[in-house]
Scaffold this active site. Structure first.
Site, PDB file in Angstrom:
ATOM      1  CG  ASP A 214      -2.478   0.943   1.516  1.00  0.00           C
ATOM      2  OD1 ASP A 214      -2.196   0.978  -0.017  1.00  0.00           O
ATOM      3  OD2 ASP A 214      -3.313   1.100   2.330  1.00  0.00           O
TER       4      ASP A 214
ATOM      5  CG  ASN B  79      -7.094  -2.548  -6.967  1.00  0.00           C
ATOM      6  OD1 ASN B  79      -5.811  -3.297  -6.518  1.00  0.00           O
ATOM      7  ND2 ASN B  79      -7.522  -1.739  -5.704  1.00  0.00           N
TER       8      ASN B  79
END
Length: 242
Positions: free
Chosen positions: A15, A63
């Site tokens: 991340d 995503n």
């Protein structure tokens, strides 16, 4: 670090690519490109420290909700990463294992994934797991559907179903459950990643943005892991008496 204190499976939520780029006034895709470089460093660090299994959260089912140009750029980056890294995986004898609904990925990506898995399938000491179009909830749903079909076909007795049997229907069926889950960038959540498999994993949250994550940061996570006592519901006294 002793072998008993070395995690056999480390799962990583990579991340912070977008924030890394934003801080430097760069396009988001540059953050993802630098994140791909971090993968190479961590793979080397894992092998140097005898961590046999690494699973990376590369692209989640959520995503797809990102802007189309970013998704397309990510697929192109994945294409490039696979083409560049396959010779390195073969050289270092690392098996590639893809988890997730990868048949919903673009056709050229599927072809590369199949080629890479096939070329590395005989390596049995180190494994790189790539979670692509992955979500823990969809994984469990897919497993339940397979179990229902197996029961209907008479090859599985539901009365005998336990976790050891259930896990053979998960995407990670031929990998051990993770001992350690690392999340970078300071966020403190699992984000639908290996939630069932991570039931007894140690969780390590690093403040470092993924593109800056390096061998030293990985080693820090391993040292932290080694300092923890894993009791699996038992008392410390029970563990000491073994």
């Amino acid at each position: 670090m002793t072998a008993s204190k070395t995690p056999q499976h480390v799962a990583i939520i990579m991340d912070g690519n977008g924030r890394w780029a934003k801080q430097r006034k760069l396009p988001r895709i540059e953050g993802h490109r630098r994140g791909a470089e971090a993968i190479k460093r961590v793979l080397k660090a894992a092998q140097d420290n005898k961590v046999r299994n690494i699973t990376l959260y590369a692209f989640s089912v959520e995503n797809w909700n990102r802007p189309k140009d970013e998704v397309d750029a990510l697929m192109n980056l994945l294409d490039r990463f696979l083409r560049e890294q396959l010779p390195e995986l073969i050289k270092r004898k690392i098996r590639l294992k893809v988890i997730g609904r990868y048949r919903e990925l673009p056709a050229h990506i599927q072809t590369l994934l199949y080629k890479s898995e096939e070329a590395t399938q005989d390596f049995d000491e180190y494994t790189l797991g790539l979670a692509l179009n992955y979500g823990s909830r969809t994984e469990v749903l897919d497993a339940v559907k397979e179990i229902a079909q197996a029961s209907k076909a008479g090859v599985l007795d539901l009365d005998q179903l336990d976790y050891d049997t259930f896990r053979h229907y998960l995407y990670t069926r031929d990998m051990p459950d993770p001992d350690l889950v690392i999340r970078t960038s300071g966020e403190c959540r699992l984000s639908n990643f290996l939630m069932l498999q991570s039931a007894y994993a140690e969780i390590y949250f690093s403040p470092v943005l993924w593109p800056d994550f390096n061998e030293a940061e990985f080693k820090t996570a391993l040292v932290e892991y080694a300092s923890r006592e894993r009791r699996y519901g038992k008392t410390t006294e029970q563990l000491k008496s073994k």
